[in-house]
Structure formats: structure tokens, C-alpha cells
Design an enzyme around this catalytic site. Structure first.
Site, PDB file in Angstrom:
ATOM      1  N   CYS A   1     -26.369  -6.110  -8.342  1.00 57.62           N
ATOM      2  CA  CYS A   1     -26.384  -5.479  -7.010  1.00 57.62           C
ATOM      3  C   CYS A   1     -25.875  -4.037  -7.083  1.00 57.62           C
ATOM      4  O   CYS A   1     -24.951  -3.725  -7.833  1.00 57.62           O
ATOM      5  CB  CYS A   1     -25.499  -6.305  -6.063  1.00 57.62           C
ATOM      6  SG  CYS A   1     -25.329  -5.581  -4.424  1.00 57.62           S
TER       7      CYS A   1
ATOM      8  N   CYS B   1     -19.524   0.800   2.873  1.00 59.94           N
ATOM      9  CA  CYS B   1     -19.727   0.104   1.594  1.00 59.94           C
ATOM     10  C   CYS B   1     -19.209  -1.331   1.635  1.00 59.94           C
ATOM     11  O   CYS B   1     -19.469  -2.111   0.714  1.00 59.94           O
ATOM     12  CB  CYS B   1     -19.133   0.884   0.422  1.00 59.94           C
ATOM     13  SG  CYS B   1     -17.400   1.290   0.602  1.00 59.94           S
TER      14      CYS B   1
ATOM     15  N   CYS C   1     -13.966   4.440   6.820  1.00 64.33           N
ATOM     16  CA  CYS C   1     -15.406   4.171   6.717  1.00 64.33           C
ATOM     17  C   CYS C   1     -15.575   2.771   6.146  1.00 64.33           C
ATOM     18  O   CYS C   1     -14.950   2.433   5.146  1.00 64.33           O
ATOM     19  CB  CYS C   1     -16.037   5.217   5.785  1.00 64.33           C
ATOM     20  SG  CYS C   1     -17.703   4.810   5.222  1.00 64.33           S
TER      21      CYS C   1
ATOM     22  N   ASP D   1       0.830  -1.206   0.000  1.00 59.91           N
ATOM     23  CA  ASP D   1       0.000   0.000   0.000  1.00 59.91           C
ATOM     24  C   ASP D   1       0.865   1.258   0.000  1.00 59.91           C
ATOM     25  O   ASP D   1       0.551   2.244   0.665  1.00 59.91           O
ATOM     26  CB  ASP D   1      -0.931  -0.014   1.221  1.00 59.91           C
ATOM     27  CG  ASP D   1      -2.087   0.955   1.031  1.00 59.91           C
ATOM     28  OD1 ASP D   1      -2.306   1.403  -0.108  1.00 59.91           O
ATOM     29  OD2 ASP D   1      -2.748   1.280   2.031  1.00 59.91           O
TER      30      ASP D   1
ATOM     31  N   CYS E   1     -23.726   4.386   0.278  1.00 61.25           N
ATOM     32  CA  CYS E   1     -22.659   5.355   0.556  1.00 61.25           C
ATOM     33  C   CYS E   1     -23.284   6.679   0.983  1.00 61.25           C
ATOM     34  O   CYS E   1     -24.071   7.267   0.234  1.00 61.25           O
ATOM     35  CB  CYS E   1     -21.786   5.553  -0.682  1.00 61.25           C
ATOM     36  SG  CYS E   1     -20.572   6.861  -0.419  1.00 61.25           S
TER      37      CYS E   1
ATOM     38  N   CYS F   1     -20.495  -8.921  -8.694  1.00 61.79           N
ATOM     39  CA  CYS F   1     -21.463  -7.897  -8.260  1.00 61.79           C
ATOM     40  C   CYS F   1     -22.821  -8.094  -8.931  1.00 61.79           C
ATOM     41  O   CYS F   1     -23.863  -7.863  -8.328  1.00 61.79           O
ATOM     42  CB  CYS F   1     -20.949  -6.497  -8.598  1.00 61.79           C
ATOM     43  SG  CYS F   1     -19.664  -5.905  -7.475  1.00 61.79           S
TER      44      CYS F   1
HETATM   45 FE1  SF4 Z   1     -20.800  -5.407  -5.612  1.00 62.87          FE
HETATM   46 FE2  SF4 Z   1     -21.351  -3.267  -4.104  1.00 62.87          FE
HETATM   47 FE3  SF4 Z   1     -23.113  -5.268  -4.270  1.00 62.87          FE
HETATM   48 FE4  SF4 Z   1     -20.830  -5.622  -2.966  1.00 62.87          FE
HETATM   49  S1  SF4 Z   1     -22.487  -4.191  -2.413  1.00 62.87           S
HETATM   50  S2  SF4 Z   1     -21.776  -7.055  -4.461  1.00 62.87           S
HETATM   51  S3  SF4 Z   1     -19.410  -4.378  -4.177  1.00 62.87           S
HETATM   52  S4  SF4 Z   1     -22.440  -3.925  -5.950  1.00 62.87           S
HETATM   53 FE1  SF4 Z   2     -18.790   5.864   0.660  1.00 58.92          FE
HETATM   54 FE2  SF4 Z   2     -17.388   3.639   0.909  1.00 58.92          FE
HETATM   55 FE3  SF4 Z   2     -16.171   6.047   0.991  1.00 58.92          FE
HETATM   56 FE4  SF4 Z   2     -17.725   5.213   3.019  1.00 58.92          FE
HETATM   57  S1  SF4 Z   2     -15.779   4.295   2.328  1.00 58.92           S
HETATM   58  S2  SF4 Z   2     -17.775   7.240   2.080  1.00 58.92           S
HETATM   59  S3  SF4 Z   2     -19.352   4.125   1.936  1.00 58.92           S
HETATM   60  S4  SF4 Z   2     -17.209   5.137  -0.749  1.00 58.92           S
END
Ligand code: SF4
Ligand code: SF4
Length: 339
Positions: A185, A239, A236, A126, A192, A182
Site C-alpha cells: 500500500c 494520511c 492534518c 509526547d 499527502c 502496510c
Molecule cells: Fe501503510 Fe500508508 Fe497504506 Fe496506511 S495508507 S497501510 S500507513 S502505506
Molecule cells: Fe501529509 Fe500526513 Fe503531514 Fe498531512 S499530516 S501533510 S497528509 S504527512
């Protein structure tokens, strides 16, 4: 240099502690995705993302004669009861993952050097100009989801990546990138809180709370985003939490991924952190990147968002803090308690 046997490299990767390993040919990366992402401004002020682009896209500029990219992943998911409400993203609750993965990479390279003297290598965790997710995908470890995270079959997206370029071929490059799972979905995009996911796995860092809580540490966060600091002060996980592919996480047993004492603190304690507490709790964790004032600023926002009336006296005290960053945040948070 001999062709390296992947069976042996897999055993070695496992013996030094990596959960997954894969191999990709060190072929150049098409520039479109990176250059378009930077040109759109999605990198915010992370200028380093656009710098050294040539090396990012062609690892032979990092290691002349590069033939293979070895990609490693470690699962880090834990659900220790005492940290279940931590406002810190999961990956940052334990020891700094950079040092954990670097130590593993170091042990891997050391063994490689003994067995294959003269083998050239270039590694990164990273850091450095390596596009780790691209290489991990090419190496067959998983794919980049719509949430921009790297998603593996066994561990979901709760993984950290490390990458090693070597100047030798391996005997088996596997089947290439894993399939995108994905499908239709869109949960992460819908969940977010700031609309930072802009499609195709791209994240607009300017709107992402990970960027705002960690990289944007020297100025006030735009007000619209401050309101999203809801029990969230470093990184965060939203997501990832909503992702159905993360429904069956695997507990990361290794003590290096165990949460540290700082992950047991709540927002109020973090807002009121003294310099001495910071020095005791933070060095050696990834939280150090946000620095003392940045962490407190974030926690102060979170107090305001939570409208915690009993935090009023702390916020009043912080209005007189020596840090202008924290003072201004505290004034804002007080207004949220008492509009
Ligand atoms: Fe894909 Fe986002 Fe659904 Fe996870 S939540 S399966 S990353 S679309
Ligand atoms: Fe959005 Fe994911 Fe960034 Fe959180 S980490 S602000 S859910 S993109």
C-alpha cells in the site's frame, strides 16, 4: 527490586484508563533513524528533536538502572455529528490529551509506588526526550506505518502514546514488535497534499501541514503550502483518513475525548475569533500551542483557499488587525478571492 508481574500491571493500566499497554527491555536505540532524520533537515526548526539525542537513545541516562519501558496507548477517535466538518485534527478537538494521559500515568505511578516502594520511574506524554513510537513498537503495541503514524491492530492509528521507564524487570516482555501491515500500500504517500512523506515512515516536517499549522506559528507559511489549507487549520488527518488500517475505528467513549465547543466552529468563525472567545474556548485544549494569532492566520489562509466571497468583509477587517501575521495573511487571502 522484585520482578514486576505484567498481569498485575496490565490490570492497573486498564483500571486507570489506558486502552493498551506493553513492555520492552530498556535497551539502547540504534542512532541511525533519529540522526539521519535530523541531519536531513526533516525536523525543520524543531531543534529539540536533535537535542538530548543521547537521552533519547538511551533511557538509562534518564533513569539510572532503567530495566523496562512500559508503553501505553489510548484510542481517541470520535465521530460526533456536530464536529464532522471541523477543520481541526481529531486529536485536538477535545481536552488537551497531554493532561488526560498524564493524569492516567500519574494514577498508574501512584499505585505502583504503593505496591513497590522504592521503584524508580521516569515518564513522559509526547514530551521529554523519549522516542515513544520506538518504545510502543518494541512493546508490541503496533508499528510505525509509511505515514509515520503509530498503527495498532485494534484502533488503527487513532491513538495517543505515553511512556514510563522503570528500574525493575517484568516477568513477560511479550513477543516484541508487531508485524508491518502496510505491505504494498502507498495510499498515504499518494494522498499527502504536500509530499511530506519521504519513505520508511519518515515525515519531512518542513512540508507537513501538521508542522506548518502548529509549530510554524510566528511567520508566514510558504505560499505553496498555504494553498493546501483546505478546511484544515490545526493539524492534518489526511494520511490517517486514507489509511485502510483505519477503516474500522472504535468510538472513544470516555468524556475526556469528547469534542469541545471550539470543534463546532467553522473556518470563518475561527478566523474572526476575538480575544475573549479565544480565552473562553482554547485554554485546556491542544490548540493553545498554535496561539491566538497562529490559529487565526491558519483560518485566514483557509478562507482564501476556499475563495469564500462572503468572507470578504471579514478579511478586509483583518487587513487592519493588530497582528502583522494576521494582516499579511488576510491580504494574501483577499487576493485569492479577488485575483
Ligand atoms: Fe501503510 Fe500508508 Fe497504506 Fe496506511 S495508507 S497501510 S500507513 S502505506
Ligand atoms: Fe501529509 Fe500526513 Fe503531514 Fe498531512 S499530516 S501533510 S497528509 S504527512
Amino acid at each position: 527490586m522484585n520482578v514486576l508481574p505484567t498481569a498485575h500491571l496490565r490490570d492497573l493500566a486498564s483500571s486507570v484508563g489506558f486502552d493498551l499497554v506493553g513492555f520492552a527491555r530498556a535497551e539502547p536505540i540504534p542512532p541511525d533513524f533519529l540522526m539521519e532524520w535530523v541531519a536531513a533537515g526533516y525536523a525543520a526548526d524543531m531543534d529539540w528533536m536533535g537535542e538530548r539525542a543521547a537521552e533519547r537513545l538511551d533511557v538509562s541516562l534518564l533513569l539510572p538502572g532503567a530495566k523496562t519501558v512500559i508503553s501505553f496507548a489510548n484510542n481517541y477517535w470520535r465521530d460526533d455529528a456536530e464536529t464532522v466538518d471541523s477543520p481541526i485534527a481529531r486529536y485536538a478537538r477535545g481536552r488537551d490529551y497531554h493532561s488526560t494521559l498524564r493524569d492516567r500515568m500519574k494514577a498508574f505511578r501512584k499505585a505502583l509506588n504503593v505496591m513497590y516502594p522504592g521503584l524508580g520511574s521516569y515518564g513522559g506524554v509526547d514530551s521529554g526526550p523519549l522516542m515513544e513510537k520506538v518504545w510502543a513498537a518494541r512493546a508490541g503495541l503496533g508499528y510505525v506505518g509509511k505515514n509515520g503514524c503509530f498503527i495498532t491492530e485494534p484502533y488503527g492509528s487513532w491513538v495517543l502514546l505515553a511512556t514510563l521507564v522503570v528500574d525493575a524487570e517484568v516477568d513477560d516482555y511479550g513477543n516484541g514488535p508487531a508485524a508491518d501491515r502496510c505491505g504494498a500500500c502507498r495510499r498515504c504517500l499518494m494522498s499527502c497534499p504536500t509530499g511530506a512523506l519521504v519513505g520508511n515512515g519518515r515525515v519531512d516536517a518542513r512540508a507537513c501541514l501538521s508542522y506548518q499549522t502548529i509549530e510554524n506559528r510566528e511567520q508566514q507559511v510558504p505560499e505553496a503550502f498555504r494553498f493546501k489549507f483546505d478546511n484544515l487549520i490545526f493539524g492534518c488527518d489526511i494520511c490517517q483518513q486514507v489509511c485502510p488500517l483505519n477503516r474500522r475505528p472504535v468510538f472513544a467513549e470516555h468524556p475526556r475525548f469528547a469534542p469541545r465547543a471550539v470543534a463546532e466552529l467553522g473556518v470563518r468563525e475561527l478566523a474572526g475569533l476575538t480575544v475573549e472567545q479565544y480565552e473562553h474556548l482554547i485554554p485546556g485544549t491542544a490548540l493553545a500551542r498554535a496561539r491566538y494569532d497562529g490559529l487565526r492566520r491558519n483560518a485566514v489562509y483557509a478562507l482564501g483557499v476556499a475563495k469564500q466571497a462572503d468572507a470578504k468583509s471579514l478579511l478586509e477587517k483583518l487587513c487592519g488587525d493588530s497582528s502583522e501575521l494576521v494582516r499579511t495573511a488576510a491580504q494574501w487571502a483577499l487576493l485569492q478571492l479577488d485575483p
